[in-house]
Write an enzyme that holds these catalytic residues in place. Structure first.
Site, short mmCIF file in Angstrom:
data_model
loop_
_atom_site.label_atom_id
_atom_site.label_comp_id
_atom_site.label_asym_id
_atom_site.label_seq_id
_atom_site.Cartn_x
_atom_site.Cartn_y
_atom_site.Cartn_z
N HIS A 1 0.81 -1.22 0.00
CA HIS A 1 0.00 0.00 0.00
C HIS A 1 0.84 1.27 0.00
O HIS A 1 0.31 2.37 0.11
CB HIS A 1 -0.95 0.00 1.20
CG HIS A 1 -2.20 0.78 0.98
ND1 HIS A 1 -2.37 2.08 1.39
CD2 HIS A 1 -3.35 0.44 0.36
CE1 HIS A 1 -3.57 2.51 1.06
NE2 HIS A 1 -4.19 1.55 0.43
N ASP B 1 -7.57 4.74 9.15
CA ASP B 1 -8.90 4.85 8.55
C ASP B 1 -9.25 3.62 7.71
O ASP B 1 -10.43 3.30 7.55
CB ASP B 1 -8.99 6.11 7.68
CG ASP B 1 -9.08 7.37 8.51
OD1 ASP B 1 -9.71 7.33 9.58
OD2 ASP B 1 -8.52 8.40 8.10
N GLU C 1 -12.23 14.11 12.45
CA GLU C 1 -11.48 14.40 11.23
C GLU C 1 -12.16 15.54 10.50
O GLU C 1 -13.09 16.17 11.01
CB GLU C 1 -11.36 13.16 10.33
CG GLU C 1 -10.41 12.10 10.87
CD GLU C 1 -9.98 11.09 9.82
OE1 GLU C 1 -10.30 11.28 8.63
OE2 GLU C 1 -9.32 10.09 10.19
#
Length: 553
Positions: free
Chosen positions: A108, A175, A290
């Site tokens: 990732h 997240d 957030e």
């Protein structure tokens, strides 16, 4: 293919008639494969050198490396145990020409950081496989001790479900949960819970680490503390995490998920800071805080990252939001928050109702633009996964992702918003092709002894993270977006705004030393490298160190 217990190491010998890319047929490749062949019969690991395996190991979520062939490893190693990794690193360390080794979890990273050009990429997922599929054997919950032991290759979503089976949960999350434990702990692991609990690296009790010399070490704040601090946030430079002990707390059952819209950045950031403060009418009410930047041109690509089970906005709401955006000059801000309750949490539904009433009265959002949903705790934590699946279905997931993540001082966040969100990002169409995040964190949750770099202490408790998470969908998007990232960096430099990259990427050691670490932090980082990976075997794809190490003290 899955690595099975007892599988004998098999090495494929490359021949001069091979049709593999030139990088794979180089003399270096023969040397590396020959060196690994010496492990045959001493480990249960498996190796592949074919083009399919090495090509996959030279790409990542960014898929924007300048040359996939140049990033190709000579081989991909599929370990069946941590002992296989020990053997591999000892073989490299003992070599006259140590070959690079990188651990790959989910791939990732966005700039080739997990590659090992001409060396060996370790497929960490193999540690968690038994037979033809995944195994939970490397996830062990201690109910009495309130912790979970998780293999470095395990996904956080699997950690979640293993803990939930006992009514427990970790406190700090990323997240996106479909990332490996070792991967996020090698960076920091941040999200909207970090203001309260710190990043994931601040929520680790113990690690098993294989250092660059092939030594297996169990470390913690009490035992081998320097290695523990080095590895957490260490970008894979000091060791490979094969196990992490994560503390657990009683799990809530539900989440009250809130989105509030703002017409200006000052109102948004002011309210965010009130919510994460230690004192005040709304301080501490939210468990997750957030924020994001919204434009009318983002569409699915711009909103994929946080998808509820059903839309927050009706068609009528969408029309009102569009009108508000037009009034605000094309840019809106969204405060996103959540309160956990029920299950093992101390907070009840009645507590949430009362607190939400106070919060909606106190905050300075655009009246009439408060949107609330009630979802399960798991649905909230898996919100990004839902967006991912929508993009995959539309063929929009496997594209280049030239992401830019920054830490910024609180005192300059409004200057950044004016120059970037209302300037650089709006000068070209399509600039917002992806979510743009902005939210604060408290410095007290971070440990300065660890390797992760965050803004220098300037007397401000709060600093901000900004994530410009774009997808290059159309031809030419990638070059334009990378140029715009460079423009953002130039703006910060010209405006005198100190910024630190999160998930950093630099081309040279000199840039890493000067622009990312700074003198004091660089000296410590380099000292730890000489101590734990003196042959610069680990994670050369980061382009921080090369072999042989320069004797810079």
């Amino acid at each position: 293919m899955a690595a099975e217990l007892g599988f004998v190491l098999v090495c494929v010998v490359l021949k001069t008639t091979t049709t593999l890319p030139p990088t794979l047929a180089s003399p270096t490749t023969y040397v590396v494969v020959d060196q690994i062949r010496e492990l045959e019969g001493t480990t249960a690991g498996r190796i592949r050198t074919d083009a399919d395996a090495t090509a996959l190991a030279s790409t990542d979520f960014g898929t924007n490396a300048s040359s996939v062939d140049a990033a190709r490893p000579a081989a991909v190693f599929y370990p069946s145990s941590a002992a296989d990794i020990v053997a591999l690193l000892r073989a490299s360390s003992a070599s006259a020409s140590p070959f690079p080794v990188s651990a790959r979890g989910c791939g990732h990273s966005t700039g080739g950081q997990a590659t090992a050009p001409g060396g060996v990429v370790i497929d960490m997922a193999s540690l968690g496989r038994r037979g033809d599929g995944p195994s939970d054997a490397r996830l062990a919950v201690s109910v009495r001790g309130r912790y979970i032991d998780a293999g470095g290759e395990q996904l956080w979503v699997d950690v979640l479900h293993a803990a939930l089976a006992h009514g427990l949960t970790p406190r700090s999350w990323t997240d996106y949960l479909h990332l490996t434990v070792g991967g996020t702990l090698s960076n920091a692991g941040i999200s909207g819970q970090a203001f309260r609990h710190g990043p994931q690296i601040s929520n680790v009790l113990e690690l098993d680490v294989v250092t660059g010399t092939g030594e297996m070490v169990t470390c913690s704040k009490e035992k081998h503390a320097d290695l523990f601090d080095a590895v957490l946030g260490g970008l894979g430079q000091f060791g490979i995490i094969t196990r992490a002990r994560i503390p657990l707390v009683p799990s809530p059952a539900r989440a009250r998920w809130v989105r509030l819209l703002y017409a200006d950045a000052a109102a948004l950031t002011g309210d965010q800071e009130r919510l994460i403060a230690a004192r005040g009418a709304v301080a501490g009410f939210m468990d997750y805080v957030e924020g994001s930047v919204l434009t009318d041109s983002q569409g699915l690509i711009g909103s994929w990252r946080s998808q509820p089970p059903s839309s927050f906005f009706s068609e009528g709401d969408a029309a009102r939001v569009a009108a508000l955006a037009k009034e605000a000059g094309g840019v809106l801000y969204c405060l996103e928050g959540a309160v956990y309750y029920g299950g093992g949490a101390d907070t009840t539904a009645a507590d949430v109702d009362k607190g939400l009433e106070v919060m909606l009265r106190e905050l300075r959002y655009a009246r009439g633009f408060a949107f609330v949903q009630d979802v399960s705790y798991v649905e909230f934590l898996e919100r990004v996964r839902a967006g991912e699946l929508k993009l995959r279905a539309a063929g929009l997931w496997d594209v280049p992702h030239p992401w830019l993540n920054l830490f910024l001082p609180r005192s300059r966040i409004l200057d950044f918003a004016a120059g970037v969100f209302h300037g650089v990002m709006l000068r070209r169409s399509g600039a917002m092709m992806g979510p743009v995040l902005v939210y604060p964190m408290n410095r007290r949750g971070w440990d300065g002894g660890m390797s992760a770099v965050f803004p220098e202490d300037d007397g401000e408790e709060v600093f901000y993270t900004v994530g410009i998470l774009r997808s290059a969908v159309a031809a030419g998007d990638l070059g334009r977006m990378e140029a715009q990232n460079a423009e953002v960096a130039r703006f910060c430099e010209d405006a005198g705004i100190p910024c630190t990259q999160y998930l950093p990427s630099y081309a040279t050691q000199a840039e890493w030393a000067a622009r990312h670490f700074g003198p004091g932090r660089w000296d410590r980082f380099a000292r730890r490298k000489r101590k734990y990976d003196p042959n610069a075997i680990l994670s050369r794809g980061q382009r921080i160190f090369s072999y042989p190490l320069a004797d810079r003290r």
